[in-house]
Each structure stands twice: as C-alpha cells, then as structure tokens.
Design an enzyme around this catalytic site. Structure first.
Site, short mmCIF file in Angstrom:
data_model
loop_
_atom_site.label_atom_id
_atom_site.label_comp_id
_atom_site.label_asym_id
_atom_site.label_seq_id
_atom_site.Cartn_x
_atom_site.Cartn_y
_atom_site.Cartn_z
NE ARG A 50 -4.12 -1.87 0.15
CZ ARG A 50 -4.13 -3.00 -0.69
NH1 ARG A 50 -2.96 -3.33 -1.21
NH2 ARG A 50 -5.12 -4.08 -0.22
CB SER A 98 -9.08 10.79 0.15
OG SER A 98 -9.22 9.85 -0.67
CD GLU A 112 2.79 29.25 1.96
OE1 GLU A 112 1.73 29.19 1.70
OE2 GLU A 112 3.30 29.24 3.30
CB ALA A 169 -8.05 25.36 3.82
NE ARG A 215 -6.51 25.06 -3.52
CZ ARG A 215 -5.80 25.32 -2.30
NH1 ARG A 215 -4.61 25.44 -2.69
NH2 ARG A 215 -6.24 25.33 -1.27
#
Length: 356
Positions: free
Chosen positions: A197, A280, A310, A243, A225
């Site tokens: 995995r 997720s 950034e 966020a 994005r």
C-alpha cells in the site's frame, strides 16, 4: 564530537535523549537560555546560551552516530560552557524566554523521523524537508492523542494488529510518498495476505469558514488548484473555505486564526469546531480540523490576499448563507470541505440566530 559532550536546551529533555539513544549524567550548568519555545524544530534555530546568572539543565553523554547525524541535519555546532563542549544552543543575540519541556515529545518524534531516513541521504537534503517533517511529526502525535474513531462500534486495535514487513519512501519533496508491505488483522481474527500500500504524506490541516451571524453571510475564497487542472477540469479556480497546514508545534486553533489573517486579512472572533475528518483515508495522510469562524463581514472585507513567499493569489467573496447552500445543492461547489461546512452551518440554529 568524540569526547563527552553536554546536551542542553531541547536536547537535554528525556524524550529527545531516548530518541537519540544516548544516556548520561544529569547536571546543572551556570547560565541561561533564551528564545522562542518552538526552537529546535528547524535547522539553525536553537535557543541562545548566555553566561552569567541562572542555571540550566544538562546531560553529559557519550556521542553516538545518531547524535552526529542529527547534529549534521540540524546545523548544530558545539559551543563551550566552562570549557566543555555543548550541543543544543547557539551563541548569539538573546531574545524571548526559553521554557523547557514545551516541545520534548515533538522534537523526539522529529528525531526518530530524521534517523529513519536513508543513511546515504545527504544531511542538506533532509534539512530542506524539515518544515514538512515537523508538520508530519506534529500530526502523528496529535493522532496518537486524539479520540478513537468509530466510538463503541469499532473494536479497539493494538500495535500487533498491523505488521509492516518493509518500508520505503520512494519520493520526498514538499510532500512525500510512503510505501508499506504489510498484513493486518481481519474481522474474523486472522491476518490478511501480504499486501503493498502507498500513502501520500501531507499532514494535518485546518479549514475555516468565516460566518457573520448578524448579516447571515459567509466569506469564501477563490484560488487556482493544481489537482482539478491535472484532471482537465475547465474551471480549476475553486471556491473554498480558508485552509492551510498546521505548522510544527502550532495548535490547530492558532493555525486557523493565522490562515484567516494570511488568506483573507480577517480577524476571527470565535472558532466553533465543525466536522474533523480524514478526507480520503484510503491513500491520503491528511486530517482536516474544520471550523466555522464567527467574524464581522462588512461589504468592504473582500480583497486579494495571500503570501508572496508561497505564490498565493487568493480572492475573497461574500455570499449569503442561503446562496452558498443553494450553490452546494446545485452542484456548483466542488470543494468538499466547503460543502460540508455549509451543510453543517444549516444545522446550527444557535449560530444562525447569532447566539454565543
């Protein structure tokens, strides 16, 4: 560092010594340490030693390969205290107040992560990833201390329920990919066949939806994005809540307030926890701490903000609570956290009424 060395400041904390595999005599030394209590998490960022009044805790240890490796990654150099070599502080201009035991567990976790890196990987390359390694170390400690998912429905699990036979990290940049070969406990009490995995290591993040209960409206942001663009979405500029990552040693609440300032130049009056979750969990090592932030949102509160360092280009938009809800129900909001917080807000009449 072949002779005994004194460990001071963050390195003298018991959890850090254990992670480095060093033992030694505990003693006190004359002098003082000054600086922010998050020192020790970045290369070259260590408390400052000052001779004179006061006493500091120290350990006299025999240096080993792990200490050498950690010192190289962290840019630590010996200083002299009463003629003895010491590690864990630097010479320079003192500022602030150093408070011991603030980051011992976090630094110990970071030590373990650094020492787990391949031995042939250059110290400079590891040092370049320290900010995100610190984020991940904080995330792991936060997960270990957090509530167990599933309540009484899911049976408690222990360390023996997951057995990792091989570990590797095929990619490590700002984010990282980790690959496990493992087996795990089955529901009937046995173990699965060996499996491979891979997980995307990104660390904990905060999400904030500013809400003005007096005007009954929210502030959302718009920014480009990459993931939608990779998917060939014709509209990769998404409407989102505020966020960002939770920095190493930072609380989730402090991160939420900081991100509101950086992304929207906004002062949040009160944070109300929403639905904290893994977005997720099959492959993404990220946990989201979601908040509604009560704030004053007048007509002129929007603008373009973000950190130049950034390359952020973030525009604010004011929407009524109902308008946002209608956009969610019409499928016009494809950002999951924004949709979730919008629907959560609909079920909080105390907030809608503007009650504390």
């Amino acid at each position: 560092m072949t002779n005994p060395v004194l460990l001071i400041g963050p390195l003298a904390e018991p959890a850090v010594c254990d992670a480095l595999g060093v033992r030694g005599e505990v003693l006190t030394l004359p002098g003082s340490l000054s600086g922010a209590d998050r020192h020790g998490l970045q290369r070259g960022d260590w408390p400052v030693y000052g001779a004179g009044n006061g006493q500091i805790a120290a350990r006299r240890v025999e240096p080993n390969a792990q200490l050498h490796r950690f010192a190289a990654v962290m840019g630590l150099h010996e200083i002299r205290i009463d003629g003895q070599p010491a590690l864990g502080a630097c010479d320079g201009r003192a500022y602030g107040v150093w408070i011991a035991d603030r980051q011992g567990d976090l630094l110990a976790e970071l030590v373990r992560m650094i020492l787990a890196e391949p031995a042939d990987l250059a110290a400079d390359r590891i040092a370049a990833r320290l900010p995100m390694m610190g984020v991940w170390a904080s995330s792991c400690l936060r997960a270990a201390a957090g509530p167990r998912s599933g309540g009484n429905v899911v049976a408690p699990r222990g360390p023996g329920d997951i057995r990792v036979s091989h570990y590797e990290q095929p990619y490590a940049g700002y984010f990282a990919i980790r690959k496990w070969q493992l087996t795990h406990r089955t529901h009937d009490g046995g173990m699965t066949q060996p499996m491979t995995r891979e997980g995307f290591v990104s660390g904990d993040a905060v999400v904030v939806l500013p809400y003005d209960p007096v005007r009954d409206r929210v502030l959302v942001i718009e920014q480009f994005r990459l993931a939608p663009a990779l998917r060939q979405d014709p509209q990769p500029w998404l409407l989102e809540p505020i966020a960002g990552r939770v920095d190493a040693g930072e609380t989730v609440e402090a991160a939420a307030l900081r991100e509101a300032r950086e992304e929207a130049a906004l002062q949040i009056d009160r944070l109300i926890p929403g639905i904290h979750h893994y977005p997720s969990p099959g492959a993404l090592g990220e946990f989201l701490y979601m908040f509604v932030g009560l704030a004053d949102l007048p007509d002129d509160v929007t603008g373009v903000h973000g950190l130049d360092s950034e390359a952020e280009d973030i525009r604010g938009h004011l929407l009524s609570r109902q308008q946002l809800r209608d956009m969610v129900m019409a499928g016009q909001i494809t950002n999951g956290p924004l949709s979730m917080l919008s629907l959560w807000l609909e079920n909080r009449p105390d907030l809608i009424a503007g009650e504390p």
